[in-house]
Design an enzyme around this catalytic site. Structure first.
Site, PDB file in Angstrom:
ATOM      1  CD  GLU A 109      -2.485   1.295   2.715  1.00 36.66           C
ATOM      2  OE1 GLU A 109      -3.459   2.108   2.696  1.00 36.66           O
ATOM      3  OE2 GLU A 109      -2.213   0.482   3.651  1.00 36.66           O
ATOM      4  CE  LYS A 120      -8.346   1.631   2.665  1.00 35.32           C
ATOM      5  NZ  LYS A 120      -7.312   1.958   3.398  1.00 35.32           N
ATOM      6  CB  CYS A 143      -4.854  -0.937   3.962  1.00 33.61           C
ATOM      7  SG  CYS A 143      -4.212  -0.977   5.952  1.00 33.61           S
TER       8      CYS A 143
END
Length: 513
Positions: free
Chosen positions: A267, A327, A379
């Site tokens: 990430e 995301k 994440c």
């Protein structure tokens, strides 16, 4: 219903201790039976209590639970948010207190409205309330899906229920199991009926778990993978002076692995907007194409350089195909600041670098490569079981043909140091494998970088806090699961049946005799 002051204080202390036992059921200790004991003690402490006293007991229970279970947020507030120790302690305790209100409400509602039900009705109502609070904790403005009791079963006897009903279904199973245990041991002599109920219910759970993991298994080849773990210092990451050393280090680590089916950086591995490093991305794409690799990296995305306030936490896939993923589930205060007009500028913690991301579109699909369909999760997203299941189900028609699937998650848990937080996060990734019957490829900045199979078992992993690479063969074995196919619809049906059962229970008890 009056209680002596001394009696009440002992109950509050007991609730605090019972709550503190609960997180020990999760990683890294994994003493899963303590979750049952904790819930059982909470149930017994609430017996015969007035609703106001019950709320205080619930708050104490929640404070013990979250105080032990998520105190690691102090690390990010103090170490990386530059808050002084007293301020960091205050903010951590405030966050814990806010979450503890959930259990205060559960306890209050249980005693305020549950008393009209029979014992079996109270058991159902309490379990549904617990599940409702889990869902509220996940999908409301709180958006913190942590320490759900179902995660305690990762690698344990009842894990297979997650393949049927997801982690929330495990919650709905385990809470009644704990209550039956409480009722069995509530008196000086064992309550034989409750103990029999506990044993029968446990056997049913074991049967359901076996059914959950016994779905059809298909071996659909394998991927050669190379996961780069750079161990970048978070204090240096967004300092422009360290950009070249960080990127050069990543390139050096990757050099020997071009030619693998999949090469993965973690990430935000590249500490710059994608629009600022076109030269680097073009070079990486060329290397991937020439070597026959698919290359994936985390990087902030700014699709329109003119729109400086709109950017996304993202993943880029480079090589023969070039695709972005943005995301969807952002970390509160880490990637966006709720009510930012109120909080921005108060302290450094509310002005962390890269804390104004825009959430990605919910209609996004995953990454289709020559050999597999990869379900992306950046994440925090791996904590949202419905999101992973939804992205997985979209692959059924991707490209017009079925391909083997794997969950690909990249992360940077450096924010939480050596605490339990990253280990709890890793446990969630294992549960996503159990739920969907799919392998998980997990690339991180400083650990835990790992390959996880379709049962949630670790195939291989690298140690934390070292600069290293994990290279190996990732079997694309996948397992049919009810949850993977239908998501939370079966659980919703079960909950509806239980609600109707409660209504019938209340009606029968209210009829004149």
């Amino acid at each position: 219903m009056k209680q002596s002051s001394q009696s009440s204080w002992w109950r509050y202390l007991g609730a605090l201790i019972a709550g503190a036992l609960y997180p020990l059921a999760f990683a890294p200790l994994n003493w899963w039976f303590l979750a049952l004991i904790s819930i059982a003690a909470f149930w017994l402490l609430l017996k015969q209590q007035a609703s106001r006293c019950a709320a205080k007991i619930g708050f104490c229970y929640g404070f013990g639970l979250f105080g032990v279970g998520i105190s690691w947020v102090y690390v990010s507030i103090n170490t990386f948010g530059n808050a002084s120790p007293p301020l960091a302690v205050f903010l951590t305790l405030l966050f814990i207190a806010i979450l503890s209100l959930l259990f205060a409400f559960l306890a209050w509602a249980h005693r305020r409205f549950g008393a009209k039900f029979s014992l079996s009705g109270q058991l159902i109502a309490f379990s549904l309330l617990w599940l409702a609070l889990d869902l509220f904790q996940s999908y409301s403005f709180i958006s913190f899906p942590w320490l759900f009791v179902g995660y305690s079963q990762t690698g344990q006897a009842f894990a297979g229920i997650g393949s049927l009903l997801g982690v929330h279904g495990l919650t709905l199973y385990l809470v009644p199991l704990a209550i039956l245990l409480a009722e069995a041991l509530a008196n000086r002599r064992i309550n034989s009926a409750a103990m029999l109920g506990f044993i029968v219910y446990a056997v049913i759970g074991l049967g359901l778990s076996w059914w959950g993991i016994s779905g059809k298994i298909e071996q659909k080849g394998a991927l050669t993978v190379a996961l780069v773990q750079p161990n970048t210092d978070q204090h240096q990451k967004w300092n422009p002076e360290y950009f070249a050393p960080i990127v050069n280090g990543l390139l050096q680590q990757t050099e020997n692995y071009w030619g693998a089916d999949l090469v993965v950086w973690p990430e935000a591995a590249i500490p710059a907007m994608d629009s600022q490093v076109d030269f680097l991305l073009d070079d990486l794409s060329t290397k991937a194409q020439e070597s026959g690799s698919t290359f994936i990296t985390g990087i902030p995305l700014r699709p329109d350089p003119e729109a400086s306030q709109i950017y996304y936490a993202g993943i880029k896939m480079l090589g023969q195909q070039q695709v972005d993923y943005r995301k969807q589930q952002l970390v509160p205060f880490g990637e966006y600041v709720p009510m930012q007009s109120l909080f921005r500028g108060l302290i450094d913690f509310f002005d962390l670098p890269m804390s104004s991301f825009t959430p990605g579109d919910a209609k996004q699909s995953g990454f289709e490569t020559d050999k597999a369909y990869l379900i992306p999760a950046i994440c925090y997203e791996i904590a949202f079981s419905n999101l992973i299941q939804r992205l997985s189900s979209k692959s059924e028609t991707a490209g017009g043909k079925a391909k083997p699937k794997a969950i690909l998650t990249i992360s940077n848990d450096t924010w939480f140091g050596t605490s339990w937080g990253p280990l709890q996060h890793f446990q969630m990734a294992q549960m996503r494998a159990i739920e969907n019957g799919l392998p998980v490829i997990r690339g991180t900045n400083n650990g835990i970088t790992a390959l996880i199979n379709h049962y949630g078992q670790v195939i291989d992993q690298e140690p934390r806090f070292v600069t290293t690479e994990l290279a190996g063969l990732m079997p694309l074995t996948q397992r049919y699961t009810i949850f993977g196919q239908f998501g939370y619809w079966p659980l919703a049906v079960i909950c509806l049946i239980l609600v109707l059962t409660l209504g019938l229970n209340s009606f029968l008890r209210s009829r004149p005799r």
